[in-house]
Design an enzyme around this catalytic site. Structure first.
Site, PDB file in Angstrom:
ATOM      1  N   CYS A  61       0.846  -1.205   0.000  1.00  0.00           N
ATOM      2  CA  CYS A  61       0.000   0.000   0.000  1.00  0.00           C
ATOM      3  C   CYS A  61       0.884   1.259   0.000  1.00  0.00           C
ATOM      4  O   CYS A  61       1.745   1.418   0.852  1.00  0.00           O
ATOM      5  CB  CYS A  61      -0.911  -0.007   1.213  1.00  0.00           C
ATOM      6  SG  CYS A  61      -1.928   1.477   1.267  1.00  0.00           S
ATOM      7  N   LYS A  70       2.285  -9.609  -0.755  1.00  0.00           N
ATOM      8  CA  LYS A  70       2.245  -8.671  -1.889  1.00  0.00           C
ATOM      9  C   LYS A  70       3.120  -7.487  -1.519  1.00  0.00           C
ATOM     10  O   LYS A  70       3.015  -6.963  -0.415  1.00  0.00           O
ATOM     11  CB  LYS A  70       0.788  -8.218  -2.077  1.00  0.00           C
ATOM     12  CG  LYS A  70       0.595  -7.022  -2.989  1.00  0.00           C
ATOM     13  CD  LYS A  70       0.348  -7.442  -4.413  1.00  0.00           C
ATOM     14  CE  LYS A  70       0.183  -6.245  -5.336  1.00  0.00           C
ATOM     15  NZ  LYS A  70      -0.979  -5.441  -5.044  1.00  0.00           N
ATOM     16  N   ASN A  97       3.251  -8.158 -11.433  1.00  0.00           N
ATOM     17  CA  ASN A  97       2.118  -7.230 -11.415  1.00  0.00           C
ATOM     18  C   ASN A  97       2.585  -5.843 -11.834  1.00  0.00           C
ATOM     19  O   ASN A  97       3.677  -5.414 -11.464  1.00  0.00           O
ATOM     20  CB  ASN A  97       1.516  -7.187 -10.004  1.00  0.00           C
ATOM     21  CG  ASN A  97       0.473  -6.104  -9.831  1.00  0.00           C
ATOM     22  OD1 ASN A  97       0.556  -5.326  -8.893  1.00  0.00           O
ATOM     23  ND2 ASN A  97      -0.509  -6.066 -10.706  1.00  0.00           N
TER      24      ASN A  97
END
Ligand SMILES: Cc1cc2nc3c(=O)[nH]c(=O)nc-3n(C[C@H](O)[C@H](O)[C@H](O)COP(=O)(O)O)c2cc1C
Length: 785
Positions: free
Chosen positions: A20, A61, A122
């Protein structure tokens, strides 16, 4: 938390998000700031893997780093692998880029080469061909799609086709896109059913997706205007179906626009996206600078020198500001008598500290426990347990908390604590009142003091109950207590809490614990002055009351997409809550504590029999001594039986048949003090008594405790019980039914016999549940790993 997700909610996969980039998250040490603390990062992954206990995969992630100078991916990736992560997804950008170019696919290849577990690439996968290229160039094991799916969910079939070597399926026409969008908004409303009256919140939330679905279509302008203005799903359906093709509103056959394929669909994704300034907590970089991450720093420029983030270090500054802070505080786990904080270490933040004048101590939350800091600088657990999550009400060691965030004291022996989807009440025992001389020993538990047994003795008496259940989407970030502002009986006060973009008041002495909107509007995030629902807040972070009827609120203004520096703004709110009896805090410790009516009446009750009682009440073989006038003033039932013209009104003794003595003890304390500490085990009996004795506030609180304690094993019994109780319990019955529908499978597994009993004793209720179970959409679609 992971154990709870796996065991209680049955999730199939846990993905830890260390990517984030939002500044307000990193400024608190979350998201992409975490890999800069390698030790903490590793412990978090290890704890999550341990919590999953091999039942579901735990994946990680992350981004390439916080900034180009602070690249963390390789070190964090190796640590994640070592701690048992099953796979890593790498978003090939640094956090300060948000979503801007350039994407750094070579960083994916470097990570693939550095670890043996699968790496999922990604970043900038818009079409099937991008996925094929990303895998070919980096050797990653799979791809993750982000923004391309916003308003274009069929992108996944295009990616799947490309990876299987098939030609891409034809993109949808405008009519098909409109129908997919309709299905999406219907699913959104179904998901929030029960939380979202009239689907208005869902429709409002969905507005941001409408332009994403319709981007680039020439004939969609009127359709878009209709969908944005729609106030109901019916109006959505009318716009999508009734006019499709036949009228001039939109051309259902219009082909998907070429521009729609590679549109970044989010601010910050433009060609020259600026880098945002990052924020980190003070001292966050010490471990990294101390060697933990030096190997990966590119260019040798540290964060402060780069001027991008970081605040002035406290080292060398006068942190005391003229206050005498006393000796350093030692922490004790309390319940087991062992010093130190097991496995959380000092990384577990202290939250929501509050001063309680009644007991002369500071209380705060740490981990999942509520702690008390005594005047001798020692700390002990008074409720919950540091590492044990849960929702149970009950006495201190039994109670469990999920996410304690804000705390407030009423100064009369009660603490209020926001705990994710509920407000909890912690009733301190009368003996803790400052000056009573019977307070808990706050000396650190030592072997000489008796170890665990003594520690238990310290905490007995604190009772935790659930005061209010709230919408789980609105996490409470500010809570304060105002005395003398209750809406009903006397001086019970008011809680004021801030949640997201709204501020509510919760009158404690009124007919029910029902929140009343004071200011702001749900789902509307802006900063605007105004009155009541005309005012707007962006992201409320804290509330304090000044005892004069004013609250001060910190509203956080941060637009991550716009890369602005966020700006916490303190606001002064005149909430129209001037207290009638305001106890000013005193700075002079020698001044006697202010007395309150509930506290004094509680002491009076505790003294019984002292010769002042003029009536006795016999319940379940036990005799309670009480004051007739008080009973009559507080309950119409007692008014009728003891204060009216009945023959027994002048009787000295009243018998309440078919009632439990323990439950009546709770009722009587509520009658005297307006406070109820309702253990879950007594909640049903208290609810029944409160209904019978015409005490609606207590009834509400007791039914809230019943609802909070429902589990798959007890729901069938509670449904039968609530159904048999009559109309007063119909609201609770509805909520129990809704709970059952959410947890149908678990209830069937955990309590087959009780469900059979329910079917036998109330076939109509059973039939209703089964019918609604079938029509209930699955909220958690099963995915394969
Ligand atoms: C609106 C939005 C919400 C996101 N939420 C999350 C999230 O909750 N967890 C997460 O790991 N990544 C989240 N991401 C990041 C995406 O998973 C992805 O890493 C990022 O968008 C880069 O991929 P892309 O270039 O394909 O968009 C979010 C991205 C967007 C645009």
């Amino acid at each position: 938390a992971v154990r709870q997700l796996v065991l209680e909610y049955g999730v199939h996969h846990v993905d830890l998000n260390f990517g984030c980039p939002v500044r307000k998250i990193t400024a608190r040490g979350g998201g992409s700031a975490l890999p800069l603390r390698p030790g903490l990062f590793a412990r978090l992954v290890a704890a999550a893997v341990a919590g999953a206990d091999g039942q579901v995969p735990v994946t990680v992630k992350m981004r390439v780093g916080l900034t180009p100078e602070l690249s963390t991916a390789l070190q964090a990736g190796r640590a994640a692998e070592a701690e048992g992560a099953a796979a890593i997804t790498l978003h090939a950008r640094t956090a300060d880029q948000l979503y801007s170019p350039p994407v750094d696919w070579p960083a994916v290849r470097q990570l693939v080469e550095a670890v043996r577990i699968p790496v999922i690439g990604n970043g900038d996968v818009y079409e099937g061909a991008d996925a094929v290229r990303l895998m070919a160039e980096t050797g990653c094991a799979g791809v993750m799609v982000g923004r391309a799916a916003l308003g274009r969910p069929w992108v996944f079939r295009e990616v799947a086709a490309a990876l299987q070597g098939r030609p891409p399926p034809p993109p949808p026409s405008l009519g098909e896109v409109a129908r997919v969008a309709l299905g999406h908004v219907e699913a959104e409303a179904a998901w929030y059913r029960g939380y979202d009256e009239g689907q208005r919140d869902s429709l409002r939330r969905f507005r941001k997706f409408v332009p994403l679905y319709l981007f680039g279509f020439h004939s969609a302008a009127r359709l878009q205007a209709r969908l944005l203005a729609a106030e109901s799903l019916e109006q959505w359906r009318a716009a999508v179906y009734d006019d499709a093709g036949g009228s001039a509103m939109y051309d259902a056959g219009e082909q998907f626009p070429a521009a729609g394929f590679r549109h970044p669909r989010l601010k910050g994704g433009g060609a020259d996206g600026p880098r945002q300034r990052m924020g980190l907590p003070d001292g966050w970089m010490e471990e990294w600078r101390g060697g933990g991450g030096g190997a990966e720093q590119r260019g040798g420029r540290d964060a402060d020198a780069g001027g991008h983030f970081g605040r002035a270090s406290a080292a060398g500054a006068d942190a005391r500001c003229g206050l005498d802070l006393g000796l350093p505080i030692e922490l004790f786990a309390g319940l087991d008598g062992q010093p130190g904080l097991p496995w959380f270490g000092s990384d577990w933040p202290i939250q929501s500290s509050t001063w309680d004048a009644h007991s002369g101590a500071v209380y705060f939350a740490q981990g999942f426990a509520v702690m008390r800091l005594g005047s001798d600088n020692t700390v002990e657990v008074v409720a919950g347990e540091l590492g044990a999550v849960g929702k149970a009400d009950g006495p201190g060691p039994v109670a469990r908390f999920t996410c304690p965030t804000c705390m407030a004291s009423d100064g009369a022996g009660a603490l209020y604590l926001s705990d994710r989807d509920r407000i909890r009440k912690l009733q301190l025992p009368p003996a803790w009142r400052k000056g009573e001389g019977r307070g808990p020993s706050l000396a650190a538990p030592t072997a000489a003091a008796g170890g665990p047994a003594d520690a238990h003795a310290h905490v007995e008496g604190v009772v935790v109950s659930t005061l209010l259940l709230i919408d789980v989407t609105a996490s409470i970030q500010g809570l304060c207590f105002l005395s003398g502002c209750g809406s009903g009986s006397g001086d019970s006060g008011t809680l004021v809490y801030g949640a997201d973009s709204t501020i509510y008041r919760l009158p404690l002495g009124g007919a029910s614990v029902t929140p009343v909107l004071l200011a702001g509007a749900e789902g509307e995030h802006e900063v605007a002055d105004g009155v009541g629902s005309g005012a707007r807040f962006n992201d409320i972070r804290g509330l304090v009351a000044d005892g004069e009827g004013y609250c001060y609120c910190v509203d956080y203004c941060c637009d991550a997409d716009a890369s602005d520096v966020e700006d916490p703004r303190p606001l002064v709110l005149d909430l129209g809550l001037k207290p009638q009896h305001c106890h000013r805090p005193t700075s002079n410790a020698a001044t006697p504590l202010p007395r309150t009516l509930p506290a004094d009446l509680g002491v009076l009750l505790g003294r019984q029999p002292d010769g002042t009682a003029d009536v006795t009440i016999v319940v379940g073989g036990r005799t309670f001594h009480a004051h007739r006038g008080l009973l009559c003033a507080r309950s119409d039932y007692f008014q009728q039986r003891l204060g009216g013209g009945f023959a027994e009104s002048s009787a000295q003794q009243l018998t309440l048949p078919e009632a439990a003595a323990d439950a009546f003890g709770v009722v009587l304390r509520f009658v005297y003090t307006d406070a109820a500490d309702i253990p879950a085990a007594l909640a049903q009996a208290v609810a029944e008594l409160a209904d019978r004795l015409l005490l609606p506030e207590l009834f509400q609180q007791a039914t809230a405790v019943v609802e909070a304690s429902v589990s798959p094993g007890t729901v069938a019994g509670l449904l039968l019980w609530a159904e048999a109780r009559g109309p007063a319990f119909s609201e609770l019955l509805s909520r129990l039914k809704a709970w059952y529908l959410e947890n149908h499978e678990k209830a069937m597994q955990a309590a087959e016999e009780q469900m059979k009993l329910l079917a036998a004793q109330s076939p109509s209720l059973f039939f209703e549940l089964m019918r609604n179970t079938r029509s209930q959409p699955s909220k958690r679609p099963r995915t394969r790993w």
